[in-house]
Design a protein around this motif. Structure first.
Motif, short mmCIF file in Angstrom:
data_model
loop_
_atom_site.label_atom_id
_atom_site.label_comp_id
_atom_site.label_asym_id
_atom_site.label_seq_id
_atom_site.Cartn_x
_atom_site.Cartn_y
_atom_site.Cartn_z
N LEU A 167 17.83 21.24 -73.68
CA LEU A 167 17.43 21.44 -72.88
C LEU A 167 17.23 20.60 -71.68
CD1 LEU A 167 15.76 23.86 -71.53
CD2 LEU A 167 14.28 22.77 -71.52
N LEU A 168 17.13 19.35 -71.48
CA LEU A 168 17.53 18.95 -70.46
C LEU A 168 18.92 18.63 -69.67
CD1 LEU A 168 15.40 15.18 -71.58
CD2 LEU A 168 15.21 16.82 -70.06
N LYS A 169 20.19 18.40 -70.58
CA LYS A 169 21.30 18.61 -70.32
C LYS A 169 21.89 19.27 -70.16
CE LYS A 169 25.65 17.49 -72.45
NZ LYS A 169 25.97 16.59 -74.08
N ARG A 170 21.54 20.91 -70.06
CA ARG A 170 21.40 22.09 -69.26
C ARG A 170 20.69 21.83 -68.64
NH1 ARG A 170 20.39 26.33 -73.90
NH2 ARG A 170 18.56 25.23 -74.39
N PHE A 171 19.48 21.72 -68.03
CA PHE A 171 18.79 21.55 -66.60
C PHE A 171 19.86 20.70 -65.38
CE2 PHE A 171 15.70 19.66 -64.40
CZ PHE A 171 15.12 21.17 -63.06
N TRP A 172 20.38 19.27 -66.48
CA TRP A 172 20.86 18.91 -65.86
C TRP A 172 22.44 19.46 -65.13
CZ3 TRP A 172 20.47 14.80 -62.11
CH2 TRP A 172 20.99 13.49 -61.89
N GLN A 173 23.38 19.93 -65.85
CA GLN A 173 23.91 20.75 -65.47
C GLN A 173 23.89 21.81 -64.12
OE1 GLN A 173 25.39 22.00 -69.14
NE2 GLN A 173 26.91 20.50 -69.42
N TRP A 174 22.87 22.32 -64.22
CA TRP A 174 22.37 23.53 -64.13
C TRP A 174 21.98 22.32 -62.42
CZ3 TRP A 174 17.87 24.00 -60.72
CH2 TRP A 174 17.52 25.52 -59.91
N ILE A 175 21.60 21.55 -62.35
CA ILE A 175 20.79 20.84 -60.51
C ILE A 175 22.77 20.61 -60.64
CG2 ILE A 175 20.16 18.65 -59.91
CD1 ILE A 175 17.96 19.60 -61.60
N GLN A 176 23.54 19.78 -61.14
CA GLN A 176 25.39 19.27 -60.68
C GLN A 176 25.53 21.15 -60.20
OE1 GLN A 176 26.22 17.40 -64.01
NE2 GLN A 176 25.71 15.72 -63.26
N GLN A 177 25.48 21.53 -60.68
CA GLN A 177 26.21 22.91 -59.88
C GLN A 177 25.41 23.42 -59.25
OE1 GLN A 177 25.84 25.88 -63.49
NE2 GLN A 177 27.44 24.85 -64.85
#
Length: 183
Positions: free
Chosen positions: A4-14
């Motif tokens: 979940l944290l990894k997906r959240f971080w990817q979303w922030i980057q995008q």
């Protein structure tokens, strides 16, 4: 949780890539991104991910891979410098940091296996030990069990008689215990 944290971080980057019109995360060009040092906030974010991994059972090889995946940004010298700054900040905090201390000490133990990340582990272990010592020494342990109540018998004060009171008692005892005359 980690996924979940990894997906959240990817979303922030995008999100930032879209806002700033760049094709790379955080709005940086790929060739410049690897050359720019991490900010303290970025180090702290990555370090919290690392400590979460340690808490969830990462082994030594997984920790080494984590730093290798960071490329140039995973160099021990850079991380040790940041950890020293982070350690000062954590030590000055009034908030209890026992969980952070335990995770940092565990990271230090695991990182000893690889020479490449050993300095990071040593620094993390020392900071964790200092945090733990600070918290453990400031803790006040109180027992509030049923046997802590003082009973009335124990609570009574023992009164030391004055000289006059002692003499009165002695005279009274003498008068009461004197032999009776015979008729």
């Amino acid at each position: 949780m980690q996924g979940l944290l990894k997906r959240f971080w990817q979303w922030i980057q995008q999100f930032f890539a879209q806002v700033f019109g760049s094709s790379s995360p955080l709005g940086r060009d790929d060739k410049n991104a690897s050359q720019q040092p991490l900010s303290d906030t970025e180090y702290e974010f990555l370090f919290s991910q690392l400590l979460d991994g340690v808490a969830h059972g990462w082994h030594e090889g997984r920790i080494l891979k984590y730093f290798e995946d960071l490329g140039e940004r995973g160099k021990a010298k850079l991380w040790v410098a940041w950890l020293e700054r982070f350690g000062e900040k954590a030590a000055s905090s009034a908030a209890p940091n026992l969980q952070l201390a335990a995770r940092m000490m565990r990271l230090g133990e695991l990182a000893q296996s690889f020479q490449k990340i050993e300095p990071i582990g040593k620094t993390a272990y020392e900071i964790g030990r200092k945090l733990y010592s600070k918290e453990a020494s400031s803790a006040v342990w109180e027992y509030a069990g049923p046997d802590t109540r003082v009973t009335d018998v124990v609570r009574r004060e023992i009164k030391t008689p004055t000289l006059e009171e002692s003499l009165e008692k002695i005279l009274l005892l003498l008068l009461l215990n004197r032999p009776k005359p015979k008729p």
